[in-house]
Design an enzyme around this catalytic site. Sequence first.
Site, PDB file in Angstrom:
ATOM      1  CD  GLU A 240      43.962  40.765  42.083  1.00 60.87           C
ATOM      2  OE1 GLU A 240      43.466  39.706  42.501  1.00 60.87           O
ATOM      3  OE2 GLU A 240      44.329  41.683  42.826  1.00 60.87           O
TER       4      GLU A 240
ATOM      5  CD  GLN B 146      38.460  40.041  34.504  1.00 49.33           C
ATOM      6  OE1 GLN B 146      39.057  40.231  35.544  1.00 49.33           O
ATOM      7  NE2 GLN B 146      37.693  40.955  33.972  1.00 49.33           N
TER       8      GLN B 146
ATOM      9  CB  ILE C 201      33.993  44.566  39.911  1.00 51.24           C
ATOM     10  CG1 ILE C 201      35.134  43.541  39.818  1.00 51.24           C
ATOM     11  CG2 ILE C 201      33.404  44.546  41.307  1.00 51.24           C
ATOM     12  CD1 ILE C 201      36.330  43.881  40.716  1.00 51.24           C
TER      13      ILE C 201
ATOM     14  CG  PHE D 252      40.565  48.482  38.320  1.00 56.37           C
ATOM     15  CD1 PHE D 252      40.296  47.349  37.562  1.00 56.37           C
ATOM     16  CD2 PHE D 252      40.188  49.718  37.810  1.00 56.37           C
ATOM     17  CE1 PHE D 252      39.669  47.449  36.332  1.00 56.37           C
ATOM     18  CE2 PHE D 252      39.560  49.820  36.574  1.00 56.37           C
ATOM     19  CZ  PHE D 252      39.300  48.682  35.839  1.00 56.37           C
TER      20      PHE D 252
ATOM     21  CB  THR E 115      35.119  39.711  36.931  1.00 57.39           C
ATOM     22  OG1 THR E 115      33.876  39.620  37.641  1.00 57.39           O
ATOM     23  CG2 THR E 115      36.062  40.591  37.704  1.00 57.39           C
TER      24      THR E 115
ATOM     25  CG  ASN F 299      32.823  32.944  29.108  1.00 55.18           C
ATOM     26  OD1 ASN F 299      33.437  33.120  28.049  1.00 55.18           O
ATOM     27  ND2 ASN F 299      31.611  33.410  29.313  1.00 55.18           N
TER      28      ASN F 299
HETATM   29 MO1  MOS Z   1      41.916  43.478  44.178  1.00 59.01          MO
HETATM   30  S1  MOS Z   1      43.486  44.814  44.185  1.00 59.01           S
HETATM   31  O1  MOS Z   1      42.363  42.298  45.338  1.00 59.01           O
HETATM   32  O2  MOS Z   1      40.527  44.294  44.585  1.00 59.01           O
END
Ligand code: MOS
Length: 733
Positions: A696, A629, A480, A254, A482, A622
């Site tokens: 994001e 996400q 991570i 994050f 994702t 996907n």
């Molecule tokens: Mo993200 S806040 O660009 O790791």
Amino acid sequence: MLKQIGIAQNRVDGPMKVTGEAAYAADRRPGGQLYALAVRSPVAAGTITRIETAAAKSVAGIVAIYTHANAPAALDWHADPAVMALSGEGLGRQALEAAEPEAPPPYLPMTGPDIVFAGQWIAVVVATSLEAAREASLLVKPIIEPHEASVEIDARNDRFLEPGFFFAADMQVQRGAWPDTAAKQQIVSETYRTPMQNHHPMEPSATVAVWDGDAVTVFDSTQGVMATREYVARSLKLPLDKVRVISAFVGGGFGGKNQTWPHQALAAHIARALGRPVRLQLTRADMAVASGHRSQTEQDVALQAASDGSLTALRHVSRVPTSLHGNFFEPSGLNSLMLYEAAALGVRHHVVRKAFATPTPFRAPGETPGSFAVESAVDELAHALAQNPLDLRQRYIPSRDHYHDRDWSSNNLLECYRRGAEAFGWPEGVIVPRARRDGHELIGVGMATTAYPAPALPAIVRLRLRVEGKLQVETSATDIGTGMYTILAQTVADELSLPVEAIEVRLGDSNFPHAPTAGRSKSTASLLPAAQHAARALLQRLAAAVREPLSELSNVALQDRLKAAGLAELEAEGSSTGLQVGQQVSFYSFGAHFIEVRVDEALGRVSVTRVVSALDCGRIVNPKTATSQIRGGIIFGIGMALMEDAAFHPTRARMINDNLADYAIPVNADIPEIDVIFVGEPDNRFNELGVRGLGEIGVPGTAAAIANAVFAATGQRVRNLPITPSAIVRGGE
Ligand code: MOS
């Protein structure tokens, strides 16, 4: 012809994760490993007189205790500016330098007696077991002469810095003259506040350092192994090839693992000094202070519109803190530069130094708190004009990126509004507050716009076809959470006409080809074109080896061909160039959130009961991982709107909820069904696959849509997050 891309493929790494086979950083157990734990400063400002360690040293199993008194000499531990520039402490320095020629020196723990924020690491204990380290850490006794410290922003009396260019945008923009307020204009002018938030990924940061001669392997939890390698190598004064960073699985980041932080180098320094592997793991309390946070923001937003709703002026002024020695600040005004077209535009950022740990990017930094303020203000304007907020937003769709003076590569925001509203059942006409009630609950709906840039950086992907075993895909990128493992497998499978099961993706090793840090939603657009090129290169090399034209290879068993050519394996690399300087168009993703809440006014309880979000994120590789996400981003927004608040003691300037018992985040019972609709066409001006990142974009706008829904339900406009039960009971104050 795409066969795998676009399929809701299950995560290829899912079985490894649920069976415990996936090794995270702190799962590594090299023989003879020592355990290191930090001791934090109990005060926010002061000078360490001395640190008593005798009692701690008497604990059985204690190997070493480092403080500022011995760490620089024993560990070769110094705040070298070249190293610090690579760390979380360095980010944003250029933006602040213009405003602050005499920038304070970079901060590194245990390099001096000064305390500059509560929770600062003042010692690290090393022991043969975690229990011994814990016991000893509680016996380390610092004697500190305390000073006054402040973490409150004082808009009138603080000395604010005015940063320059940051995150590809000017932080101080003034365009056009503020219109005459005497004219027939509708004006909204309010101040919005968002709290400090902690990243708190499920997996706390941890580093295990293992030396072999003059080279070190660092098992780490990081969003970027290449950036971490450079930071660790420079800190140790080693060439890059003597440091290997492995981060094969990461339990969330994050942004908290986007920059590099002291523990990542410190573990290697301690392991070198003691001649044994060392694990340095952050506790939850450490996570609140030692790997960044999102700072609080104060934002003044003023909108001015003609009586028909056309926007004549937008002013967005942010006051945000950074730490006493760091530089990152929340660029809240970013989207205000691009999302709303007004003849008069004023976007400014004012930064003040306070006794905090250094803030850092946190999932959609800038856009997230900024969208709470602006998307709330647009809703306030709609009510002031007696217009439906959706109608008003539709007329505000930016025809192009006026700030950068470029067209959008594609912009399907109108389609997001249309499809989202239809799926949600968005009401027509004026929204009357307090008009819907069900028993003791008031019901309201709110909406907001989201937008996020689509960057891309150069990346390299390597393929290895072997006679035995799966086709290997290697790159240093991290997944991570994702879905990078899965979408890389899908992309390669597609190009080679293979099933996903025939492919093994290997990630998060700095010995693998270069890839950028997973952050700012850029990995998909950086990595997938490289994977596509690698697959094509592999086919070409194979065709050359077997002396057959490519066309006849498309559906044959690649391994048979390899065998026939007398080869054990064949490697090929592909690269992507990322976005070029001087790009002709702006690459952005867009979306809209539609949210229903129920509010029990007697108890002050707000429940989010329905969410429909429609997004334009280019081609969806996907739908399953992409939807996940976006859902995750929306859940972040729900936490921001209703719960998250890193609170400080009013006089001691110390975080009082640096743990997951007191720092509330949403759990399953707080989350309704979240309906995610992707409306985007492939963005083929961006890359051949037409893909954009989407890690994001789910976050911005969500908190505003909830606050707007709370207003529709109750008539209370809450401008200070989070919207707690007490805020509702007090009437939005
Ligand atoms: Mo993200 S806040 O660009 O790791």
